[in-house]
Design a protein around this motif. Structure first.
Motif, PDB file in Angstrom:
ATOM      1  N   THR A  45      -5.277  17.618  22.642  1.00 13.32           N
ATOM      2  CA  THR A  45      -4.777  18.903  23.143  1.00 13.32           C
ATOM      3  C   THR A  45      -4.952  19.978  22.082  1.00 13.32           C
ATOM      4  OG1 THR A  45      -3.079  17.522  24.111  1.00 13.32           O
ATOM      5  CG2 THR A  45      -2.843  19.873  24.422  1.00 13.32           C
ATOM      6  N   LEU A  46      -4.524  19.642  20.858  1.00 10.93           N
ATOM      7  CA  LEU A  46      -4.666  20.601  19.757  1.00 10.93           C
ATOM      8  C   LEU A  46      -6.148  20.863  19.495  1.00 10.93           C
ATOM      9  CD1 LEU A  46      -2.825  20.863  16.451  1.00 10.93           C
ATOM     10  CD2 LEU A  46      -5.259  20.543  16.352  1.00 10.93           C
ATOM     11  N   GLY A  47      -6.927  19.796  19.481  1.00 11.89           N
ATOM     12  CA  GLY A  47      -8.353  19.931  19.173  1.00 11.89           C
ATOM     13  C   GLY A  47      -9.050  20.852  20.148  1.00 11.89           C
ATOM     14  N   ILE A  48      -8.827  20.626  21.427  1.00 14.35           N
ATOM     15  CA  ILE A  48      -9.513  21.433  22.427  1.00 14.35           C
ATOM     16  C   ILE A  48      -9.011  22.868  22.361  1.00 14.35           C
ATOM     17  CG2 ILE A  48      -9.953  21.747  24.897  1.00 14.35           C
ATOM     18  CD1 ILE A  48      -9.755  18.663  25.110  1.00 14.35           C
ATOM     19  N   SER A  49      -7.687  23.050  22.187  1.00 14.68           N
ATOM     20  CA  SER A  49      -7.164  24.424  22.175  1.00 14.68           C
ATOM     21  C   SER A  49      -7.643  25.200  20.948  1.00 14.68           C
ATOM     22  CB  SER A  49      -5.635  24.445  22.292  1.00 14.68           C
ATOM     23  OG  SER A  49      -5.064  23.618  21.335  1.00 14.68           O
TER      24      SER A  49
END
Lengths: 502, 149
Positions: free
Chosen positions: A40-44
């Motif tokens: 989630t953090l990576g994509i955001s």
């Protein structure tokens, strides 16, 4: 529908697309391997970097990150007993004992092959199930789309783990944020405080970076213990193909775990970690040597890792067809679709067939690439990243957050807005308010309002239009059932809680 | 009703903040044309009512397990972390992105316990140069510039 699947294939096999998937897989492994960080953090954080790319290339990178991060979570779970992602908790049960016995390489290889198999099964499920569901949803008009949006937001808000009331409040906050800016129907400014920066509304990416990246960054800074305390013994060096031959006996576990992962992925709000526990328990229950499980049984690693990758593409099935994501990562992926001009929902398959079917291929390709990149490059390289001091890591991610927020409109206003959402998100997260309903509220809120108002305009403001068609009535019935089910579930858990305390 | 305990306080404060914010935005949106105002005001109304329900529920339940427990980090450190982030953002606006990032990485690492200066300075320089090459040189996208860079 399936013709479009073949039609999209040549674009997917272009160098740019393949490179994007490869970069995504490696970045995903990197992020998944770092405890506290997630897909989630990576994509955001990485989404703004895709602005200059074509939608297909950007989607390929997201598919790669999602697949890579699910496997990446297994690396610290096996080497350090620190699950890189929540879905990797069950991997620690047998993975860490294997590392302590000097079989870390074997455990990593089982995790890698199982993750790739789970990802392939999930990608196939997305290909086979999404198009028929998409063609059904093409029959939907504005009223039905409005009810689908209501159902989507409510299902995430109510079914997500924790207090349903907090889920609903989170969803309400998200929907309200979606209404900031110029009203799309009558062009009135709403809640902009006269700022031109807010006329276009609040970017979902700014919100995503703030909500999902700030809390782990703050936690990384204030909890500075590093991963240097690895207790894993020197790793074994069995060849890859020799390991692969010994894994063939796990086919039943791979099949079962894939089916569980796909089913859990499709269910909104169920989430990856839930599925891996079911998969692990089922595999253990049917194993002949169940007493060896938890003490370093490679099949336990296979059961957990197959399942947590099998829910990746599957969670995109309701996300793409109905706009209802199965997991919070899928909710963030919807944000990625939006910023590239692809509105998830019934019309996606009709308006952007090449992109959406191409995305399905990219999920499959990402799973295959995972096998090569995860084995030969990433596992060796990124397991070393676990030794990076956490304050240094937190600082680096913080600067990437600034880059991400600034890149959207090249204005510092967005950077400070991201900080505001970050503080807000940190407080809400500590109080166990779920973040996914906020994101989904922002994604679907505008869509929901627009379709509601169009329905009313078309009917001359007659509210009866909202329940005048059979699909609308079915959707309303589903919403009522969802609410009743949630009330029943909450009542039951409070009764059980009272029994236990008495 | 049980007294509001320390663990319950954050939830109470957030509920009250949400209620106040909902009312403030409802008042702000009341001046809008009905068609534009109806949807956001309805949503704000729901958020406000749900926040009241959560507030009452939390007070009735007494000390809330999920509110004050489960996060061992101290409030002081968290506030320090957020202040450091804010100072960095202001520095980005004043000094420019590259200069403030180069300074922020070793300083923030040191503030939170990593004091191997030569390593953090080297890592910071390497990372900043990589970002510069990627954004300003390769992609032609300029990151915030300021007094220093």
């Amino acid at each position: 529908m399936f013709e479009a699947l073949w039609h999209s294939l040549p674009d997917i096999l272009s160098l740019g697309s393949l490179l994007a998937v490869a970069v995504g897989v490696v970045a995903g492994i990197f992020l998944g391997a770092l405890p506290g960080l997630s897909a989630t953090l990576g994509i955001s954080v990485l989404l703004p970097f895709t602005f200059g790319m074509s939608p297909q290339v950007a989607l390929g990178m997201m598919a790669g990150i999602y697949n890579g991060s699910m496997y990446g979570g297994a690396i610290p779970a096996i080497l350090l007993r620190i699950p890189g992602t929540p879905a990797a908790v069950a991997t620690t049960f047998d993975g860490y004992p294997m590392a302590q016995q000097g079989r870390a390489n074997k455990a990593l290889r089982v995790a890698l092959v199982s993750s790739a198999i789970g990802g392939l099964a999930s990608g196939l499920a997305l290909m086979l199930l999404a198009p028929p569901l998409g063609s059904v949803t093409l029959m939907f008009g504005p009223t039905e789309i409005f009810w689908v949006s209501v159902f989507g937001i409510l299902s995430i808000a109510l079914l997500i783990k924790g207090n349903a009331l907090k889920g609903l409040i989170s969803a309400g906050i998200g929907i309200f944020v979606a209404t900031v800016g110029i009203d799309p129907v009558s062009a009135n400014e709403r809640f902009t405080f006269g700022s031109l920066y807010l006329d276009d509304g609040i970017s979902v990416i700014v919100l995503l970076i703030g909500l999902y990246a700030m809390p782990p960054v703050i936690d990384t800074l204030v909890n500075p213990q590093s991963g240097e305390e690895s207790h894993a013994k020197e790793v074994d060096d069995e060849g890859f193909f020799k390991s692969l031959a010994s894994m063939l006996g796990y086919w039943k576990t791979w099949l079962r775990a894939s089916l569980i992962g796909i089913a859990v992925g499709i269910l909104p709000g169920a989430g990856g970690s839930f599925g891996t526990f079911i998969s692990y328990n089922e595999a253990k229950r049917s194993a002949r040597n169940s007493e060896a499980w938890g003490k370093g049984e490679p099949e336990g690693v296979a059961a957990a890792e197959t399942c947590n990758n099998a829910d990746t593409a599957a969670s995109m099935i309701p996300a793409l067809t109905l706009g209802i994501p199965g997991t919070s990562v899928a909710a963030v992926m919807l944000g990625g679709f939006l910023i590239h001009g692809l509105q998830p929902g019934p019309n996606l398959f009709r308006e952007h067939p090449d992109e959406v079917f191409g995305f399905m291929w990219q999920f499959l390709i990402a799973s295959v690439m995972l096998l090569f990149l995860g084995g030969s490059v990433a596992t060796r390289l990124f397991s070393k990243v676990l030794h990076l001091p956490r304050p240094l890591l937190g600082s680096i991610i913080l600067s990437l957050m600034v880059v991400g927020a600034y890149s959207i409109h090249e204005t510092l206003f967005d950077v400070f807005l991201m900080f505001g959402f970050g503080v807000f998100g940190y407080v809400l997260e500590k109080l166990k308010f779920p973040m996914a309903p906020i994101v989904l509220g922002v994604i679907l809120g505008g869509f929901m309002e627009y379709n509601f108002r169009i329905s009313m305009l078309m009917s001359g403001n007659d509210p009866a239009v909202l329940w005048s068609s059979a699909p609308s009535i079915v959707l309303i019935a589903m919403i009522v059932m969802l609410i009743v089910l949630t009330c029943f579930k909450q009542r039951l858990s409070s009764l059980i809680g009272k029994r236990l305390t008495n | 009703m049980k007294a509001i305990s320390k663990g319950l306080m954050p939830t109470v404060v957030v509920c009250i903040a949400l209620i106040v914010a909902s009312i403030a935005f409802i008042v702000m949106g009341a001046g809008l044309p009905l068609a534009s105002a109806m949807f956001p005001l309805a949503v704000l109304g729901v958020v406000g009512v749900l926040s009241v329900v959560l507030l009452v529920q939390s007070c009735l339940q007494g000390r809330q397990r999920e509110g004050g427990e489960g996060h061992p980090e101290s409030l002081g450190k968290v506030v320090l972390g957020l202040l450091c982030v804010l100072v960095y953002l202001v520095a980005v606006a004043r000094l420019g992105f590259y200069a403030s990032t180069f300074l922020m990485i070793p300083l923030m690492s040191a503030a939170f316990g990593y004091r191997r200066w030569e390593r953090s300075l080297f890592g910071s320089a390497l990372f900043t140069v990589m970002l510069y090459l990627l954004f300003d040189m390769a992609m032609g996208r300029s990151l915030p510039h300021g007094w220093l860079m």
